[in-house]
Design a protein around this motif. Structure first.
Motif, short mmCIF file in Angstrom:
data_model
loop_
_atom_site.label_atom_id
_atom_site.label_comp_id
_atom_site.label_asym_id
_atom_site.label_seq_id
_atom_site.Cartn_x
_atom_site.Cartn_y
_atom_site.Cartn_z
N VAL A 116 8.18 -3.39 12.05
CA VAL A 116 7.73 -3.93 10.76
C VAL A 116 6.93 -2.87 10.00
N ARG A 117 6.65 -3.18 8.74
CA ARG A 117 5.97 -2.20 7.89
C ARG A 117 5.15 -2.97 6.86
N GLU A 118 4.12 -2.34 6.33
CA GLU A 118 3.31 -2.98 5.27
C GLU A 118 4.29 -3.50 4.21
N PRO A 119 4.26 -4.83 3.92
CA PRO A 119 5.33 -5.43 3.13
C PRO A 119 5.56 -4.82 1.74
N PHE A 120 4.48 -4.51 1.01
CA PHE A 120 4.70 -3.97 -0.34
C PHE A 120 5.14 -2.51 -0.30
N GLU A 121 4.71 -1.80 0.73
CA GLU A 121 5.19 -0.42 0.89
C GLU A 121 6.69 -0.42 1.17
N ARG A 122 7.10 -1.37 1.99
CA ARG A 122 8.54 -1.49 2.27
C ARG A 122 9.30 -1.88 1.01
N LEU A 123 8.72 -2.78 0.21
CA LEU A 123 9.37 -3.24 -1.02
C LEU A 123 9.54 -2.09 -2.01
N VAL A 124 8.50 -1.30 -2.19
CA VAL A 124 8.57 -0.16 -3.11
C VAL A 124 9.56 0.88 -2.57
N THR A 246 2.61 3.33 -3.59
CA THR A 246 2.80 1.90 -3.81
C THR A 246 1.79 1.38 -4.83
N ALA A 247 0.55 1.83 -4.70
CA ALA A 247 -0.50 1.42 -5.65
C ALA A 247 -0.12 1.77 -7.09
N GLN A 248 0.48 2.94 -7.28
CA GLN A 248 0.89 3.34 -8.63
C GLN A 248 1.94 2.39 -9.21
N PHE A 249 2.87 1.97 -8.37
CA PHE A 249 3.90 1.05 -8.85
C PHE A 249 3.31 -0.29 -9.28
N PHE A 250 2.22 -0.68 -8.63
CA PHE A 250 1.62 -1.98 -8.94
C PHE A 250 0.65 -1.95 -10.12
N GLN A 251 0.34 -0.75 -10.60
CA GLN A 251 -0.59 -0.64 -11.72
C GLN A 251 -0.15 -1.45 -12.94
N ASP A 252 1.15 -1.43 -13.20
CA ASP A 252 1.65 -2.09 -14.42
C ASP A 252 2.03 -3.55 -14.21
#
Length: 283
Positions: A116-124, A246-252
């Motif tokens: 498994v992997r950190e879910p949002f990191e996997r999503l990005v 991942t954090a950068q992708f979630f900025q917007d």
């Protein structure tokens, strides 16, 4: 190694207990497994091993290793196997291909593992791989065109035809659109781990983590007595999706949509003990 082994055993014991606690808290009724639920479980009858593969969690390398383990000496080095060949369905058997008694026997007696992997990191990571690389035209056509048609205001004809410039924000809208899952299940690259691998029905012996990939992989290979020459490939960290990225992708992404997306993947966060990312603005 003895000490290392026992401290790893303790880590994996903790992960299993965590998983089973969350399962008992959140799942009311245990349903029966259907053959369709078992399509992600790769079988190695030689070593008594079941591996539930999760895309974007080192699954290409794991499939390569499984091909070495099951190949009767046909392959020696996982890295000699081309990536595309690792994903050819006929190269590995999945549990869904067996009869019911054979399935039950393997679920009872084989070593079962999942990574498994950190879910949002996997999503990005899935978004970057499927929507930002020019060669993934099948994904652009199949998903990109639909995402742009539904979630972009006044799209150009070119974008509608090619679907190769999906923005992350549009991808998020697509995931949260109720029509998406009504029409068909999520693609395996962004489907939740709990929906792919059913960890509350199948009792995994080892829950490996992407964050501790090398040691967890070696631990599994030792547990099943794999030949010492079989090594899990060291990962190339160059293009890897990281927490900062991942954090950068979630900025917007607005807090409203962040919250809804988090709820969509919440079970994976809970089951595998990942904390809520600090970059989220969940109001």
């Amino acid at each position: 190694p003895q000490f290392e082994q026992s401290s790893l055993q303790a880590v994996h014991q903790q992960r299993r207990e965590m998983l089973s606690n969350v399962c008992s808290r959140y799942t009311r009724k245990r349903r029966l497994l259907q053959p369709d639920d078992l399509r992600h479980l790769v079988v190695d009858d030689t070593h008594g091993l079941l591996y539930c593969y999760v895309p974007k969690v080192a699954c290409t390398n794991w499939k390569r290793v499984m091909m070495v383990l099951t190949g009767q000496g046909k392959y020696q080095d996982p890295l000699e196997i081309p990536a595309h060949e690792a994903h050819v369905p006929s190269n590995l058997r999945t549990l869904s291909e067996y009869s019911v008694p054979e399935i039950n026997y393997r679920l009872r007696s084989y070593l079962k593992f999942v990574f498994v992997r950190e879910p949002f990191e996997r999503l990005v990571s899935a978004y970057r791989n499927k929507f930002t690389l020019s060669y993934n035209t099948a994904f652009h056509k199949r998903y990109g065109t639909k995402i742009i048609r539904r979630h972009r205001q006044e799209p150009s004809d070119r974008a509608l035809e090619r679907g190769d410039d999906v923005r992350f924000e549009e991808f998020v809208y697509y995931l949260l659109d109720p029509r998406t899952q009504q029409e068909e299940p999520f693609n395996e690259h962004w489907e939740r781990v709990h929906s792919l691998c059913h960890p509350c029905i199948i009792h995994y012996d080892v829950v490996g983590k992407y964050e501790t990939l090398a040691e967890d992989a070696n631990y599994i290979l030792q547990l099943v007595g794999a030949d010492a020459s079989v090594k899990f490939p060291a990962s190339s960290k160059t293009t890897r999706t990281t927490d900062d990225m991942t954090a950068q992708f979630f900025q917007d992404i607005s807090p409203f949509y962040q919250r809804r997306l988090f709820n969509l993947y919440k079970m994976d966060y809970l089951l595998f003990n990942y904390s809520i990312p600090s970059y989220l603005r969940l109001r």
